[in-house]
Structure formats: structure tokens, C-alpha cells
Motif scaffolding. Structure first.
Motif, PDB file in Angstrom:
ATOM      1  N   TYR A 140      -1.061 -77.583 -18.763  1.00  0.00           N
ATOM      2  CA  TYR A 140      -0.926 -76.334 -18.789  1.00  0.00           C
ATOM      3  C   TYR A 140      -1.528 -75.948 -20.213  1.00  0.00           C
ATOM      4  O   TYR A 140      -1.368 -76.346 -21.451  1.00  0.00           O
ATOM      5  N   SER A 141      -2.313 -74.200 -20.220  1.00  0.00           N
ATOM      6  CA  SER A 141      -2.659 -73.850 -21.040  1.00  0.00           C
ATOM      7  C   SER A 141      -1.644 -72.878 -21.156  1.00  0.00           C
ATOM      8  O   SER A 141      -0.098 -72.384 -20.761  1.00  0.00           O
ATOM      9  N   ILE A 142      -1.167 -72.287 -22.625  1.00  0.00           N
ATOM     10  CA  ILE A 142      -0.341 -71.164 -22.716  1.00  0.00           C
ATOM     11  C   ILE A 142       0.241 -70.534 -22.378  1.00  0.00           C
ATOM     12  O   ILE A 142       0.784 -69.790 -20.976  1.00  0.00           O
ATOM     13  N   ASN A 143      -1.354 -69.547 -21.878  1.00  0.00           N
ATOM     14  CA  ASN A 143      -1.313 -68.758 -20.400  1.00  0.00           C
ATOM     15  C   ASN A 143      -0.722 -69.556 -19.524  1.00  0.00           C
ATOM     16  O   ASN A 143      -0.128 -68.848 -18.646  1.00  0.00           O
ATOM     17  N   GLU A 144      -1.361 -70.488 -19.041  1.00  0.00           N
ATOM     18  CA  GLU A 144      -0.970 -70.261 -17.548  1.00  0.00           C
ATOM     19  C   GLU A 144       0.617 -70.812 -16.907  1.00  0.00           C
ATOM     20  O   GLU A 144       1.014 -70.031 -16.126  1.00  0.00           O
ATOM     21  N   LEU A 145       1.061 -71.924 -18.186  1.00  0.00           N
ATOM     22  CA  LEU A 145       2.484 -71.944 -18.572  1.00  0.00           C
ATOM     23  C   LEU A 145       3.305 -70.451 -18.251  1.00  0.00           C
ATOM     24  O   LEU A 145       4.672 -70.223 -17.734  1.00  0.00           O
ATOM     25  N   ALA A 146       2.896 -69.623 -19.438  1.00  0.00           N
ATOM     26  CA  ALA A 146       3.959 -68.722 -19.226  1.00  0.00           C
ATOM     27  C   ALA A 146       3.713 -67.795 -17.882  1.00  0.00           C
ATOM     28  O   ALA A 146       4.766 -67.590 -17.369  1.00  0.00           O
ATOM     29  N   GLN A 147       2.836 -67.757 -17.494  1.00  0.00           N
ATOM     30  CA  GLN A 147       2.618 -67.479 -15.611  1.00  0.00           C
ATOM     31  C   GLN A 147       3.782 -67.809 -15.416  1.00  0.00           C
ATOM     32  O   GLN A 147       4.404 -67.034 -14.171  1.00  0.00           O
ATOM     33  N   LEU A 148       3.459 -69.047 -15.239  1.00  0.00           N
ATOM     34  CA  LEU A 148       4.366 -69.755 -14.569  1.00  0.00           C
ATOM     35  C   LEU A 148       5.520 -69.630 -14.141  1.00  0.00           C
ATOM     36  O   LEU A 148       6.500 -69.201 -13.809  1.00  0.00           O
ATOM     37  N   LEU A 149       6.440 -69.344 -15.546  1.00  0.00           N
ATOM     38  CA  LEU A 149       7.856 -68.611 -16.112  1.00  0.00           C
ATOM     39  C   LEU A 149       7.914 -67.864 -16.398  1.00  0.00           C
ATOM     40  O   LEU A 149       9.022 -66.807 -16.316  1.00  0.00           O
ATOM     41  N   GLY A 150       6.828 -66.793 -15.833  1.00  0.00           N
ATOM     42  CA  GLY A 150       7.650 -65.150 -15.766  1.00  0.00           C
ATOM     43  C   GLY A 150       7.861 -64.553 -17.342  1.00  0.00           C
ATOM     44  O   GLY A 150       8.693 -63.829 -17.294  1.00  0.00           O
ATOM     45  N   VAL A 151       7.229 -65.064 -18.414  1.00  0.00           N
ATOM     46  CA  VAL A 151       7.291 -65.117 -19.713  1.00  0.00           C
ATOM     47  C   VAL A 151       6.299 -65.043 -20.810  1.00  0.00           C
ATOM     48  O   VAL A 151       5.097 -64.019 -19.868  1.00  0.00           O
ATOM     49  N   SER A 152       5.863 -63.779 -21.559  1.00  0.00           N
ATOM     50  CA  SER A 152       5.076 -63.888 -22.230  1.00  0.00           C
ATOM     51  C   SER A 152       4.728 -64.747 -23.204  1.00  0.00           C
ATOM     52  O   SER A 152       5.346 -66.043 -22.918  1.00  0.00           O
ATOM     53  N   ASN A 157       4.762 -69.538 -26.852  1.00  0.00           N
ATOM     54  CA  ASN A 157       4.865 -69.427 -28.810  1.00  0.00           C
ATOM     55  C   ASN A 157       6.128 -69.577 -29.744  1.00  0.00           C
ATOM     56  O   ASN A 157       5.816 -70.808 -30.187  1.00  0.00           O
ATOM     57  N   ASN A 158       6.693 -69.280 -29.071  1.00  0.00           N
ATOM     58  CA  ASN A 158       7.698 -69.349 -29.753  1.00  0.00           C
ATOM     59  C   ASN A 158       8.499 -69.726 -29.560  1.00  0.00           C
ATOM     60  O   ASN A 158       9.715 -70.346 -30.284  1.00  0.00           O
ATOM     61  N   TYR A 159       9.535 -70.264 -28.192  1.00  0.00           N
ATOM     62  CA  TYR A 159       9.348 -71.576 -27.910  1.00  0.00           C
ATOM     63  C   TYR A 159       9.115 -72.585 -28.357  1.00  0.00           C
ATOM     64  O   TYR A 159       9.797 -73.788 -28.890  1.00  0.00           O
ATOM     65  N   GLU A 160       7.927 -72.848 -28.526  1.00  0.00           N
ATOM     66  CA  GLU A 160       7.533 -73.952 -28.925  1.00  0.00           C
ATOM     67  C   GLU A 160       7.499 -73.950 -30.209  1.00  0.00           C
ATOM     68  O   GLU A 160       7.660 -75.642 -30.768  1.00  0.00           O
ATOM     69  N   ARG A 161       8.056 -72.967 -31.387  1.00  0.00           N
ATOM     70  CA  ARG A 161       7.964 -73.207 -32.291  1.00  0.00           C
ATOM     71  C   ARG A 161       8.710 -73.062 -32.649  1.00  0.00           C
ATOM     72  O   ARG A 161       9.800 -73.442 -34.052  1.00  0.00           O
ATOM     73  N   GLY A 162       9.960 -73.196 -31.671  1.00  0.00           N
ATOM     74  CA  GLY A 162      11.886 -72.976 -32.054  1.00  0.00           C
ATOM     75  C   GLY A 162      11.984 -71.547 -32.626  1.00  0.00           C
ATOM     76  O   GLY A 162      13.158 -71.812 -33.419  1.00  0.00           O
ATOM     77  N   GLU A 163      11.114 -71.009 -32.567  1.00  0.00           N
ATOM     78  CA  GLU A 163      11.994 -69.606 -32.989  1.00  0.00           C
ATOM     79  C   GLU A 163      12.595 -68.806 -32.260  1.00  0.00           C
ATOM     80  O   GLU A 163      12.764 -67.452 -32.980  1.00  0.00           O
ATOM     81  N   GLN A 164      12.846 -69.128 -30.765  1.00  0.00           N
ATOM     82  CA  GLN A 164      13.131 -67.762 -29.952  1.00  0.00           C
ATOM     83  C   GLN A 164      13.994 -68.894 -29.131  1.00  0.00           C
ATOM     84  O   GLN A 164      13.403 -69.792 -28.494  1.00  0.00           O
ATOM     85  N   ALA A 165      14.903 -68.433 -28.973  1.00  0.00           N
ATOM     86  CA  ALA A 165      16.415 -68.791 -27.683  1.00  0.00           C
ATOM     87  C   ALA A 165      15.738 -68.838 -26.442  1.00  0.00           C
ATOM     88  O   ALA A 165      14.690 -67.321 -26.504  1.00  0.00           O
ATOM     89  N   VAL A 166      15.553 -69.320 -25.503  1.00  0.00           N
ATOM     90  CA  VAL A 166      15.584 -70.017 -23.772  1.00  0.00           C
ATOM     91  C   VAL A 166      16.254 -68.853 -23.041  1.00  0.00           C
ATOM     92  O   VAL A 166      17.558 -69.744 -23.309  1.00  0.00           O
ATOM     93  N   SER A 167      16.224 -68.347 -22.210  1.00  0.00           N
ATOM     94  CA  SER A 167      17.708 -67.535 -21.493  1.00  0.00           C
ATOM     95  C   SER A 167      17.614 -68.897 -20.412  1.00  0.00           C
ATOM     96  O   SER A 167      16.522 -69.801 -20.296  1.00  0.00           O
ATOM     97  N   LEU A 168      18.877 -69.153 -20.511  1.00  0.00           N
ATOM     98  CA  LEU A 168      19.659 -70.288 -19.048  1.00  0.00           C
ATOM     99  C   LEU A 168      18.316 -70.485 -17.975  1.00  0.00           C
ATOM    100  O   LEU A 168      17.750 -71.075 -17.791  1.00  0.00           O
ATOM    101  N   GLU A 169      18.013 -69.533 -17.889  1.00  0.00           N
ATOM    102  CA  GLU A 169      16.743 -69.262 -16.170  1.00  0.00           C
ATOM    103  C   GLU A 169      15.705 -69.733 -16.291  1.00  0.00           C
ATOM    104  O   GLU A 169      15.147 -71.025 -15.743  1.00  0.00           O
ATOM    105  N   VAL A 170      14.766 -69.598 -17.100  1.00  0.00           N
ATOM    106  CA  VAL A 170      14.302 -69.699 -17.703  1.00  0.00           C
ATOM    107  C   VAL A 170      14.204 -71.379 -18.733  1.00  0.00           C
ATOM    108  O   VAL A 170      13.060 -72.496 -18.107  1.00  0.00           O
ATOM    109  N   ALA A 171      14.926 -72.054 -19.309  1.00  0.00           N
ATOM    110  CA  ALA A 171      15.355 -73.169 -19.335  1.00  0.00           C
ATOM    111  C   ALA A 171      14.976 -74.104 -18.189  1.00  0.00           C
ATOM    112  O   ALA A 171      14.811 -75.206 -18.065  1.00  0.00           O
TER     113      ALA A 171
END
Length: 318
Positions: A140-152, A157-171
Motif C-alpha cells: 500500500y502507498s500512503i495515499n492508498e491506505l489513507a483512502q482505505l481508512l478514511g483519514v488524511s 504519516n503521523n501514525y507511522e511516526r508515532g506522533e498522533q493517537a489513532v481513533s479506536l475505529e481506525v485502529a
């Protein structure tokens, strides 16, 4: 469940998992239970509604945790008008708060919670490095996975860097997609908190005694919402320090509680009174303020406490 039953429930969970505990019967105390097991020390505030824990109580609780290298915890059932959810970690003034069932899961089942509550819902912290590896592994590219999850794209990018919490639904979607646990557990038993240890004495007597203890080489930290007025330290020795004008029924009750706490946290206790005869209450010496003038340093004060404890044991047991 009323508060008394809630406290008994928390005590039973702790004792059932090998903790030694002492309970406070002190109005407005910043903690209700102190518990220790091996290298773990917990100061626990119990409140049916966690919003009842005041900022002043929380600051004292954090001070004690920092001073004794312990973890502070709040155990409750509700926040505002909503029930606390089992398996979810809440916060009150920067202190972890949870239900007794969640505490049971942590201590008995060894299951650390991963979900925490914030405004707007429930969130988790995920292993960002593992997320990036899985995304690349599955092509998956960043764009593809972001679209699949419904996030920007930025959020991913922030999730992968550990800089942002993830909503329970997305997790949940991520874990279902990759069939891998990504959520990071929250270690509620080893939390670290910031605390202001420089607190002004509340009375002239406190100021006088604090100054004298500092002259003797002791570090002194004021505590407002506890049966003792301060905690003092000299190297590895820690002293729960009570201060009073004179001996009253309340002084005796506080000294008995200090003795209980001292046994759990392996600390000495002392009460310094404006005027009193020297005596010992539950292994806690009560001494007149003038006695401090005869003490030359912290070691001598510690020796004085130990001598008084030995003396009372001799009188009791011959």
C-alpha cells in the motif's frame, strides 16, 4: 456501588494479588490506599465520580508519587454523567483513572489496557514502525491506505511516526486489515508524572519547622491533603512528618495512619508539636519542637526516631 464498598473492592483486588495495603481514614486525603509489592508502590485515590478529585488533591498525589518513585492512580465508576468503560484509561489532572474491573484485569489477568478516553471519543497509540512495515509489506502507498481508512495522508504519516493517537475505529480497521495487533498497551502501574515539589508552608509553625529540617540537611516537600504535613528525605531515609500546635485526638489518629503508611512504604514517621511531652504513637514519635534544636544533623534525627521506637518496645515487651 457506594464509595465505602468501592474502597473495599479495590483493597481486595490488591491484597488478592499480593500487595500489602494501608487505608486512609482522613477527610479530603489525596490518597485513600497505599499499596506495595516487590518494587511497585501505588498511591490510589478512590472516588465514585472521578470528577470529585480536586486539583489540590491531584497535585499532592503527584508530589507523593514523584517523591517516593511511585505511581498514582484514581479508581472510580463515573465521570460527569457517564459510566467509565471497562478496559479504558481516563485521566484526571494528568493521573490515570480507571474502573475497578480494569484494575482487576491489570493485576489478576496481567492485561494492560490500550484504549484511552479523550474529548471526542476513544483512542489508542499504535506501533508506528510496525504499521509502516505492514503497509509496505502489503504494497500500500500512503495515499492508498489513507483512502482505505478514511483519514488524511498527513494523519497516516503521523501514525507511522508515532506522533498522533489513532481513533479506536481506525485502529480496529488497521488490525483487521493486517491481522496484527498494533495498539500499544498503557502501563498504568509505571506511570511517570510531573510535580511541583516547591510548595509554600501554610502556617508560621510549618515554616519554622521546615526551615529547621532543611538546616539539618533534609529535603522537605509540603503536602496539604494527607495525614502528614510533609515528606522529608536524607539519602535513602524518608520521613513522613506531621506538625501540630499540640496533641489532640486528631493528632493521635493522624499519627496512627502515618504508622500504617510508613510500614507499607518502608518509611519512618515523626510528629513535631509546639508543646508536648515526648512519646510514641504506633511507632511514630511525638516530640516537642524544642527537641529539634538539640539535634545536630539529619543522621542524629533519624537516630532519635529509632531510639524512641526501641524505648517504647522495651516498655511494652520488657
Amino acid at each position: 456501588m457506594d464509595r465505602e464498598r468501592l474502597i473495599r473492592t479495590v483493597e481486595a483486588i490488591l491484597r488478592g494479588t499480593g500487595y500489602k495495603t494501608a487505608r486512609m481514614e482522613f477527610k479530603g486525603s489525596c490518597f485513600d490506599i497505599v499499596a506495595s509489592r516487590l518494587f511497585l508502590l501505588l498511591f490510589i485515590k478512590v472516588a465514585t465520580n472521578i470528577d470529585a478529585v480536586t486539583g489540590e488533591q491531584a497535585e499532592d498525589l503527584k508530589r507523593l508519587a514523584r517523591f517516593f518513585k511511585a505511581s498514582p492512580l484514581i479508581v472510580g465508576l463515573k465521570t460527569k454523567n457517564a459510566e467509565l468503560e471497562e478496559g479504558v484509561v481516563y485521566e484526571r489532572f494528568g493521573i490515570y483513572a480507571l474502573r475497578p474491573e480494569t484494575l482487576y484485569d491489570v493485576l489478576v489477568e496481567n492485561e494492560m489496557p490500550a484504549i484511552f478516553a479523550e474529548r471526542g471519543g476513544f483512542y489508542v497509540r499504535i506501533n508506528g514502525g510496525l504499521l509502516r512495515k505492514l503497509r509496505e509489506k502489503y504494497g500500500y502507498s500512503i495515499n492508498e491506505l489513507a483512502q482505505l481508512l478514511g483519514v488524511s495522508r498527513k494523519s497516516l504519516n503521523n501514525y507511522e511516526r508515532g506522533e498522533q493517537a489513532v481513533s479506536l475505529e481506525v485502529a480496529i480497521r488497521l488490525e483487521e486489515l493486517f491481522d496484527e495487533p498494533l495498539a500499544e498497551p498503557i502501563d498504568v502501574l509505571h506511570s511517570t508524572v510531573e510535580a511541583n515539589l516547591d510548595v509554600t508552608p501554610e502556617t508560621p509553625l510549618e515554616r519554622e519547622i521546615f526551615d529547621r529540617l532543611k538546616e539539618l540537611g533534609l529535603g522537605v516537600v509540603k503536602v496539604k491533603k494527607a495525614p502528614f504535613n510533609a515528606v522529608s528525605r536524607e539519602d535513602e531515609f524518608r520521613i513522613l512528618t506531621g506538625i501540630d500546635e499540640r496533641k489532640t485526638r486528631s493528632t493521635v489518629k493522624r499519627a496512627e495512619m502515618v504508622a500504617e503508611v510508613g510500614r507499607i512504604i518502608n518509611s519512618d514517621g515523626i510528629f513535631i508539636l509546639e508543646k508536648t511531652r515526648t512519646e510514641v504513637v504506633g511507632e511514630v514519635p511525638l516530640i516537642p519542637k524544642d527537641s529539634l534544636d538539640e539535634v545536630r544533623d539529619a543522621d542524629e534525627l533519624i537516630d532519635l526516631i529509632e531510639e524512641l521506637k526501641k524505648e517504647i518496645k522495651k516498655q511494652l515487651f520488657g
